[in-house]
Design a protein around this motif. Structure first.
Motif, mmCIF file in Angstrom:
data_model
loop_
_atom_site.group_PDB
_atom_site.id
_atom_site.type_symbol
_atom_site.label_atom_id
_atom_site.label_comp_id
_atom_site.label_asym_id
_atom_site.label_seq_id
_atom_site.Cartn_x
_atom_site.Cartn_y
_atom_site.Cartn_z
ATOM 1 N N ARG A 26 1.158 -3.839 37.875
ATOM 2 C CA ARG A 26 2.364 -4.631 38.072
ATOM 3 C C ARG A 26 3.564 -3.742 37.804
ATOM 4 O O ARG A 26 3.590 -2.986 36.847
ATOM 5 C CB ARG A 26 2.403 -5.806 37.103
ATOM 6 C CG ARG A 26 3.641 -6.683 37.323
ATOM 7 C CD ARG A 26 3.699 -7.822 36.347
ATOM 8 N NE ARG A 26 4.572 -7.452 35.254
ATOM 9 C CZ ARG A 26 4.630 -8.109 34.106
ATOM 10 N NH1 ARG A 26 3.848 -9.133 33.875
ATOM 11 N NH2 ARG A 26 5.455 -7.732 33.181
ATOM 12 N N PHE A 27 4.558 -3.866 38.662
ATOM 13 C CA PHE A 27 5.804 -3.140 38.496
ATOM 14 C C PHE A 27 6.931 -4.162 38.441
ATOM 15 O O PHE A 27 7.026 -5.020 39.308
ATOM 16 C CB PHE A 27 6.056 -2.194 39.681
ATOM 17 C CG PHE A 27 4.986 -1.166 39.851
ATOM 18 C CD1 PHE A 27 5.099 0.071 39.251
ATOM 19 C CD2 PHE A 27 3.864 -1.443 40.617
ATOM 20 C CE1 PHE A 27 4.110 1.021 39.413
ATOM 21 C CE2 PHE A 27 2.870 -0.498 40.779
ATOM 22 C CZ PHE A 27 2.991 0.739 40.176
ATOM 23 N N ASP A 28 7.765 -4.056 37.423
ATOM 24 C CA ASP A 28 8.935 -4.913 37.300
ATOM 25 C C ASP A 28 10.164 -4.034 37.492
ATOM 26 O O ASP A 28 10.402 -3.126 36.701
ATOM 27 C CB ASP A 28 8.997 -5.568 35.915
ATOM 28 C CG ASP A 28 7.869 -6.548 35.711
ATOM 29 O OD1 ASP A 28 7.594 -7.333 36.633
ATOM 30 O OD2 ASP A 28 7.248 -6.526 34.631
ATOM 31 N N SER A 59 -4.341 -3.853 48.602
ATOM 32 C CA SER A 59 -3.430 -4.935 48.956
ATOM 33 C C SER A 59 -2.205 -4.848 48.044
ATOM 34 O O SER A 59 -2.244 -4.206 46.990
ATOM 35 C CB SER A 59 -4.113 -6.299 48.790
ATOM 36 O OG SER A 59 -3.264 -7.341 49.202
ATOM 37 N N LEU A 60 -1.139 -5.502 48.465
ATOM 38 C CA LEU A 60 0.111 -5.527 47.712
ATOM 39 C C LEU A 60 0.673 -6.935 47.757
ATOM 40 O O LEU A 60 0.635 -7.585 48.800
ATOM 41 C CB LEU A 60 1.118 -4.550 48.348
ATOM 42 C CG LEU A 60 2.547 -4.581 47.827
ATOM 43 C CD1 LEU A 60 2.639 -3.905 46.476
ATOM 44 C CD2 LEU A 60 3.478 -3.883 48.821
ATOM 45 N N ARG A 61 1.173 -7.409 46.634
ATOM 46 C CA ARG A 61 1.831 -8.715 46.566
ATOM 47 C C ARG A 61 3.188 -8.482 45.908
ATOM 48 O O ARG A 61 3.272 -7.795 44.905
ATOM 49 C CB ARG A 61 0.995 -9.683 45.739
ATOM 50 C CG ARG A 61 1.603 -11.062 45.672
ATOM 51 C CD ARG A 61 0.636 -12.045 45.078
ATOM 52 N NE ARG A 61 -0.142 -12.613 46.175
ATOM 53 C CZ ARG A 61 -0.820 -13.733 46.096
ATOM 54 N NH1 ARG A 61 -0.853 -14.414 44.977
ATOM 55 N NH2 ARG A 61 -1.484 -14.188 47.125
ATOM 56 N N TYR A 70 2.968 -6.305 42.591
ATOM 57 C CA TYR A 70 1.592 -6.120 42.136
ATOM 58 C C TYR A 70 0.832 -5.290 43.161
ATOM 59 O O TYR A 70 1.048 -5.441 44.367
ATOM 60 C CB TYR A 70 0.870 -7.465 42.009
ATOM 61 C CG TYR A 70 1.389 -8.352 40.917
ATOM 62 C CD1 TYR A 70 0.862 -8.282 39.632
ATOM 63 C CD2 TYR A 70 2.384 -9.284 41.176
ATOM 64 C CE1 TYR A 70 1.333 -9.117 38.631
ATOM 65 C CE2 TYR A 70 2.859 -10.116 40.175
ATOM 66 C CZ TYR A 70 2.329 -10.027 38.908
ATOM 67 O OH TYR A 70 2.798 -10.845 37.919
ATOM 68 N N THR A 71 -0.079 -4.438 42.684
ATOM 69 C CA THR A 71 -0.982 -3.711 43.566
ATOM 70 C C THR A 71 -2.421 -4.018 43.165
ATOM 71 O O THR A 71 -2.705 -4.337 42.006
ATOM 72 C CB THR A 71 -0.773 -2.179 43.494
ATOM 73 O OG1 THR A 71 -1.168 -1.708 42.203
ATOM 74 C CG2 THR A 71 0.673 -1.806 43.765
ATOM 75 N N LEU A 72 -3.311 -3.913 44.127
ATOM 76 C CA LEU A 72 -4.737 -4.107 43.899
ATOM 77 C C LEU A 72 -5.475 -3.141 44.816
ATOM 78 O O LEU A 72 -5.247 -3.138 46.023
ATOM 79 C CB LEU A 72 -5.129 -5.550 44.219
ATOM 80 C CG LEU A 72 -6.606 -5.921 44.116
ATOM 81 C CD1 LEU A 72 -7.117 -5.714 42.690
ATOM 82 C CD2 LEU A 72 -6.802 -7.374 44.545
ATOM 83 N N ILE A 123 -3.421 -11.124 38.851
ATOM 84 C CA ILE A 123 -2.129 -11.350 38.200
ATOM 85 C C ILE A 123 -2.319 -11.750 36.747
ATOM 86 O O ILE A 123 -1.607 -11.271 35.854
ATOM 87 C CB ILE A 123 -1.312 -12.386 38.994
ATOM 88 C CG1 ILE A 123 -0.873 -11.764 40.331
ATOM 89 C CG2 ILE A 123 -0.117 -12.882 38.191
ATOM 90 C CD1 ILE A 123 -0.286 -12.738 41.322
ATOM 91 N N ARG A 124 -3.322 -12.571 36.470
ATOM 92 C CA ARG A 124 -3.594 -12.976 35.083
ATOM 93 C C ARG A 124 -3.975 -11.758 34.229
ATOM 94 O O ARG A 124 -3.477 -11.589 33.112
ATOM 95 C CB ARG A 124 -4.718 -14.019 35.059
ATOM 96 C CG ARG A 124 -5.048 -14.536 33.671
ATOM 97 C CD ARG A 124 -6.099 -15.640 33.704
ATOM 98 N NE ARG A 124 -7.200 -15.411 34.615
ATOM 99 C CZ ARG A 124 -8.313 -14.706 34.312
ATOM 100 N NH1 ARG A 124 -8.449 -14.176 33.113
ATOM 101 N NH2 ARG A 124 -9.270 -14.550 35.197
ATOM 102 N N TRP A 125 -4.852 -10.880 34.752
ATOM 103 C CA TRP A 125 -5.261 -9.681 34.003
ATOM 104 C C TRP A 125 -4.068 -8.782 33.727
ATOM 105 O O TRP A 125 -3.875 -8.312 32.607
ATOM 106 C CB TRP A 125 -6.295 -8.873 34.778
ATOM 107 C CG TRP A 125 -7.631 -9.524 34.926
ATOM 108 C CD1 TRP A 125 -8.260 -10.348 34.031
ATOM 109 C CD2 TRP A 125 -8.505 -9.410 36.039
ATOM 110 N NE1 TRP A 125 -9.471 -10.751 34.537
ATOM 111 C CE2 TRP A 125 -9.646 -10.180 35.770
ATOM 112 C CE3 TRP A 125 -8.439 -8.726 37.245
ATOM 113 C CZ2 TRP A 125 -10.708 -10.287 36.650
ATOM 114 C CZ3 TRP A 125 -9.492 -8.825 38.126
ATOM 115 C CH2 TRP A 125 -10.610 -9.611 37.820
#
Length: 139
Positions: A26-28, A59-61, A70-72, A123-125
């Motif tokens: 996650r990047f903020d 994937s990217l959200r 977020y990245t996965l 996202i939870r992790w």
């Protein structure tokens, strides 16, 4: 978090090993410039991940209006992930986002046959992780 967009899972044709590694981050971003860098950097990085040896998919959200990205990605092994992380594409992206704000991430080992994590789990992790160095969590 209302999602502005999700780039769909993009798979490679590589064979799946008995164990895979899933990386979530996650990047903020704080400020418009940082959001712009993360937005376009994430899109460019997606192609680099798919082309990287050992990559199984990515994937990217993102919600660029809130500055949250977020990245996965899924890999054949941790060595492939580490090679990508230390490669030119990733290190230049890291230089560009270094000043964008806090970054948190988790590295999750998953057994073969298990689908990649769903976005809600990812996202939870990641949101449960304290900002700082990346670390591993059991599946």
């Amino acid at each position: 978090m209302p999602t502005i967009f999700t780039l769909p899972w993009r798979s490679t044709t590589r064979a799946r090993p008995a164990q895979t590694v899933v990386f979530a981050s996650r990047f903020d971003a704080v400020g418009l410039r940082a959001r712009w860098i993360l937005f376009w950097g994430g899109i460019r990085m997606r192609s680099a991940v798919v082309a990287s040896p050992g990559s199984l998919g990515v994937s990217l959200r993102a919600n660029p209006f809130k500055g949250r990205f977020y990245t996965l990605s899924q890999w054949t092994d941790e060595q492939s992930l580490q090679s990508f992380a230390h490669g030119v594409d990733h290190t230049s992206a890291v230089r560009a986002i270094r000043e964008t704000g806090p970054v948190s991430g988790v590295l999750i080992s998953r057994p073969a046959g298990v689908e990649r994590p769903k976005w809600r789990d990812t996202i939870r992790w990641v949101d449960a992780a304290e900002p700082g160095p990346y670390r591993s969590e059991p599946s």
